[in-house]
Design a protein around this motif. Structure first.
Motif, PDB file in Angstrom:
ATOM      1  N   VAL A  40       5.947   6.451  -6.735  1.00 53.96           N
ATOM      2  CA  VAL A  40       5.020   6.912  -5.708  1.00 53.96           C
ATOM      3  C   VAL A  40       3.940   5.847  -5.529  1.00 53.96           C
ATOM      4  CG1 VAL A  40       3.521   8.789  -4.936  1.00 53.96           C
ATOM      5  CG2 VAL A  40       5.478   9.277  -6.421  1.00 53.96           C
ATOM      6  N   ASN A  41       4.202   4.923  -4.632  1.00 59.81           N
ATOM      7  CA  ASN A  41       3.287   3.834  -4.347  1.00 59.81           C
ATOM      8  C   ASN A  41       2.423   4.207  -3.146  1.00 59.81           C
ATOM      9  OD1 ASN A  41       2.010   1.420  -3.699  1.00 59.81           O
ATOM     10  ND2 ASN A  41       3.844   0.500  -2.812  1.00 59.81           N
ATOM     11  N   ILE A  42       1.126   4.365  -3.377  1.00 62.68           N
ATOM     12  CA  ILE A  42       0.208   4.714  -2.292  1.00 62.68           C
ATOM     13  C   ILE A  42      -0.611   3.487  -1.892  1.00 62.68           C
ATOM     14  CG2 ILE A  42      -1.494   6.437  -1.533  1.00 62.68           C
ATOM     15  CD1 ILE A  42       1.002   7.705  -2.374  1.00 62.68           C
ATOM     16  N   LEU A  83       0.133  -4.493 -11.394  1.00 59.50           N
ATOM     17  CA  LEU A  83       0.156  -3.034 -11.295  1.00 59.50           C
ATOM     18  C   LEU A  83       1.187  -2.418 -12.228  1.00 59.50           C
ATOM     19  CD1 LEU A  83      -0.042  -2.350  -7.452  1.00 59.50           C
ATOM     20  CD2 LEU A  83      -1.855  -2.152  -9.136  1.00 59.50           C
ATOM     21  N   GLY A  84       2.365  -3.033 -12.267  1.00 56.74           N
ATOM     22  CA  GLY A  84       3.493  -2.400 -12.935  1.00 56.74           C
ATOM     23  C   GLY A  84       3.483  -2.503 -14.442  1.00 56.74           C
ATOM     24  N   ILE A  85       3.118  -3.647 -14.974  1.00 55.53           N
ATOM     25  CA  ILE A  85       3.215  -3.861 -16.424  1.00 55.53           C
ATOM     26  C   ILE A  85       2.428  -2.820 -17.220  1.00 55.53           C
ATOM     27  CG2 ILE A  85       2.564  -5.455 -18.279  1.00 55.53           C
ATOM     28  CD1 ILE A  85       3.497  -7.740 -16.457  1.00 55.53           C
ATOM     29  N   PRO A  86       1.173  -2.483 -16.837  1.00 54.33           N
ATOM     30  CA  PRO A  86       0.459  -1.493 -17.646  1.00 54.33           C
ATOM     31  C   PRO A  86       0.751  -0.031 -17.297  1.00 54.33           C
ATOM     32  CG  PRO A  86      -1.013  -2.381 -15.997  1.00 54.33           C
ATOM     33  CD  PRO A  86       0.297  -3.095 -15.832  1.00 54.33           C
ATOM     34  N   THR A  87       1.394   0.239 -16.145  1.00 54.29           N
ATOM     35  CA  THR A  87       1.504   1.633 -15.694  1.00 54.29           C
ATOM     36  C   THR A  87       2.920   2.190 -15.670  1.00 54.29           C
ATOM     37  OG1 THR A  87       1.628   0.937 -13.371  1.00 54.29           O
ATOM     38  CG2 THR A  87      -0.561   1.436 -14.267  1.00 54.29           C
ATOM     39  N   LEU A  88       3.927   1.350 -15.564  1.00 52.04           N
ATOM     40  CA  LEU A  88       5.279   1.865 -15.344  1.00 52.04           C
ATOM     41  C   LEU A  88       5.900   2.489 -16.587  1.00 52.04           C
ATOM     42  CD1 LEU A  88       6.804  -0.795 -12.924  1.00 52.04           C
ATOM     43  CD2 LEU A  88       6.043   1.520 -12.411  1.00 52.04           C
ATOM     44  N   TYR A  94       0.486   8.336 -12.356  1.00 55.07           N
ATOM     45  CA  TYR A  94      -0.423   7.240 -12.697  1.00 55.07           C
ATOM     46  C   TYR A  94      -0.266   6.071 -11.731  1.00 55.07           C
ATOM     47  CZ  TYR A  94      -1.133   9.758 -17.081  1.00 55.07           C
ATOM     48  OH  TYR A  94      -1.443  10.711 -18.006  1.00 55.07           O
ATOM     49  N   LEU A  95       0.978   5.766 -11.361  1.00 55.24           N
ATOM     50  CA  LEU A  95       1.199   4.647 -10.455  1.00 55.24           C
ATOM     51  C   LEU A  95       0.542   4.901  -9.103  1.00 55.24           C
ATOM     52  CD1 LEU A  95       2.561   1.893 -10.005  1.00 55.24           C
ATOM     53  CD2 LEU A  95       4.557   3.126  -9.141  1.00 55.24           C
ATOM     54  N   ALA A  96       0.609   6.135  -8.625  1.00 49.50           N
ATOM     55  CA  ALA A  96      -0.010   6.466  -7.345  1.00 49.50           C
ATOM     56  C   ALA A  96      -1.512   6.222  -7.399  1.00 49.50           C
ATOM     57  CB  ALA A  96       0.277   7.921  -6.984  1.00 49.50           C
ATOM     58  N   ILE A  97      -2.143   6.634  -8.487  1.00 46.88           N
ATOM     59  CA  ILE A  97      -3.589   6.452  -8.629  1.00 46.88           C
ATOM     60  C   ILE A  97      -3.938   4.967  -8.681  1.00 46.88           C
ATOM     61  CG2 ILE A  97      -5.568   6.882 -10.128  1.00 46.88           C
ATOM     62  CD1 ILE A  97      -4.092   9.447 -11.043  1.00 46.88           C
ATOM     63  N   VAL A  98      -3.162   4.214  -9.473  1.00 51.73           N
ATOM     64  CA  VAL A  98      -3.446   2.786  -9.640  1.00 51.73           C
ATOM     65  C   VAL A  98      -3.216   2.028  -8.338  1.00 51.73           C
ATOM     66  CG1 VAL A  98      -2.670   0.671 -10.792  1.00 51.73           C
ATOM     67  CG2 VAL A  98      -2.988   2.768 -12.117  1.00 51.73           C
ATOM     68  N   THR A  99      -2.128   2.330  -7.632  1.00 51.18           N
ATOM     69  CA  THR A  99      -1.809   1.559  -6.423  1.00 51.18           C
ATOM     70  C   THR A  99      -2.817   1.789  -5.313  1.00 51.18           C
ATOM     71  OG1 THR A  99      -0.250   3.327  -5.779  1.00 51.18           O
ATOM     72  CG2 THR A  99       0.672   1.366  -6.856  1.00 51.18           C
ATOM     73  N   ILE A 100      -3.244   3.027  -5.120  1.00 51.25           N
ATOM     74  CA  ILE A 100      -4.220   3.263  -4.049  1.00 51.25           C
ATOM     75  C   ILE A 100      -5.553   2.623  -4.389  1.00 51.25           C
ATOM     76  CG2 ILE A 100      -5.069   5.503  -4.897  1.00 51.25           C
ATOM     77  CD1 ILE A 100      -5.152   6.411  -1.957  1.00 51.25           C
ATOM     78  N   GLU A 104      -7.248  -0.629  -2.364  1.00 51.40           N
ATOM     79  CA  GLU A 104      -8.624  -0.553  -1.880  1.00 51.40           C
ATOM     80  C   GLU A 104      -9.472  -1.712  -2.415  1.00 51.40           C
ATOM     81  OE1 GLU A 104     -10.550   1.854   0.309  1.00 51.40           O
ATOM     82  OE2 GLU A 104      -8.502   1.339   0.879  1.00 51.40           O
ATOM     83  N   ILE A 105      -9.214  -2.124  -3.647  1.00 47.62           N
ATOM     84  CA  ILE A 105      -9.932  -3.272  -4.207  1.00 47.62           C
ATOM     85  C   ILE A 105      -9.664  -4.525  -3.376  1.00 47.62           C
ATOM     86  CG2 ILE A 105     -10.030  -4.854  -6.179  1.00 47.62           C
ATOM     87  CD1 ILE A 105      -9.609  -2.394  -7.980  1.00 47.62           C
ATOM     88  N   ILE A 106      -8.390  -4.732  -3.014  1.00 48.53           N
ATOM     89  CA  ILE A 106      -8.036  -5.898  -2.193  1.00 48.53           C
ATOM     90  C   ILE A 106      -8.738  -5.837  -0.848  1.00 48.53           C
ATOM     91  CG2 ILE A 106      -6.142  -7.038  -0.969  1.00 48.53           C
ATOM     92  CD1 ILE A 106      -4.342  -6.179  -3.283  1.00 48.53           C
ATOM     93  N   ARG A 107      -8.743  -4.653  -0.232  1.00 47.42           N
ATOM     94  CA  ARG A 107      -9.383  -4.503   1.077  1.00 47.42           C
ATOM     95  C   ARG A 107     -10.887  -4.751   0.980  1.00 47.42           C
ATOM     96  NH1 ARG A 107     -12.238  -0.869   3.852  1.00 47.42           N
ATOM     97  NH2 ARG A 107     -12.218   0.612   2.106  1.00 47.42           N
TER      98      ARG A 107
END
Length: 329
Positions: A40-42, A83-88, A94-100, A104-107
């Protein structure tokens, strides 16, 4: 009669548009994550933004088009690894929370005025600073317009026939790659992880490594979508924010997740629906009831309602297989 012609013209323009192609490409990448792997990549908009920034910043700094494309893809791959190494290895959302959060950090960083000499800040990077190399590759005239039926676009510059051709060619290649990969042993393992990762792990497969590979692949495809999007407009952080990711999910769920052509069909239908609906509302709803500024907002309200109904009554989308993927399965 003139109104029907306008609907045809605007609907056809949505099909031709490089923006539609960019969203189709990015949705193909999201399909790798969500449809095939169950991630679930947001934050798919973050991958698009990195692809766009990688292209624009590299070319503006003196690199060529090829180096710019490679920089954008590399940035997306590194982002996926971070993103993936610490969360997958974790379960749940958890992945959804981290990706969104990461998107937002990048933006926010991209729009920060302290890095404006590099990213352009809130104003972004104008198209003229990085698009010329792409225009120079065009086999068509570099100036002038071409009219085909009711549609008139520049040959090569801006949102042109050349960019639309390249955008849809990239979308076709990306769909073909996904088609071949997910009919290979690697792809069947990925599908197995989506259904029951414990069963796949019991067969001796490294589930974590497969998930990381899927996240990188889908992110790189998403970055390609961002590159196509940037070539038709400019690189502006707020143009590829949270809303973009939600629109990509709308496109994917409409066409059908875990289907090769679902993202492409979904992109077609979404943009046709939005443009035609705005035309219909403009034609039949008096301005005293709804003004021009309110029409796009009303359109997105209807899109949101349509998405909810789609999830409830046809969760597999138009081309998806309900036995393979559905909400609550």
């Amino acid at each position: 009669m003139n109104f029907l012609y306008t609907l045809f013209q605007d609907g056809g323009a949505a099909v031709i548009s490089s923006t539609t192609a960019a969203f189709a490409i990015a949705a193909i990448g999201l399909n790798v994550h969500f449809g095939y792997t169950g991630l679930v990549n947001i934050g798919q908009a973050g991958f698009m933004l990195l692809g766009a920034y990688g292209l624009a910043i590299t070319i503006d700094a003196g690199g060529g088009l090829l180096l710019g494309v490679l920089a954008g893809l590399a940035a997306a791959a590194v982002f996926a690894l971070i993103l993936g190494i610490p969360t997958l290895k974790l379960r749940g959302d958890y992945l959804a929370i981290v990706t969104i959060a990461a998107a937002e950090i990048i933006r926010i960083v991209g729009g920060d005025q302290s890095v404006a000499p590099i990213t352009g800040g809130v104003a972004g990077i104008p198209n003229s600073k990085y698009s010329q190399d792409f225009i120079n590759l065009s086999p068509f005239p570099k100036t002038g317009v071409l009219t085909i039926g009711p549609w008139t676009y520049p040959y090569s510059a801006g949102n042109s026939w050349w960019l639309s051709l390249v955008g849809w060619l990239i979308a076709a290649v990306a769909a073909l790659i996904v088609f071949l990969l997910f009919r290979s042993p690697w792809g069947r393992t990925i599908r197995g992880i989506r259904e029951d990762e414990d069963a796949v792990r019991s067969l001796g497969k490294n589930v974590y490594l497969y998930k990381v590979q899927s996240l990188v692949l889908g992110g790189v495809i998403g970055a390609l979508g961002g590159i196509v999007f940037a070539l038709g407009s400019s690189v502006q952080p707020d143009a590829l924010g949270r809303t973009t990711t939600f629109l990509l999910y709308t496109v994917l769920l409409l066409g059908g997740a875990a289907s090769v052509l679902g993202p492409v069909l979904g992109s077609f239908l979404y943009f046709i629906f939005v443009i035609v609906l705005q035309d219909v509302v403009t034609q039949f709803v008096p301005s005293s009831i709804m003004n021009q500024q309110q029409i796009p907002e009303f359109t997105y309200v209807l899109v949101g309602i349509g998405l909810m109904l789609l999830v409830i009554f046809r969760p597999q989308g138009i081309l998806g297989n309900k036995k393979e993927l559905s909400f609550g399965a």
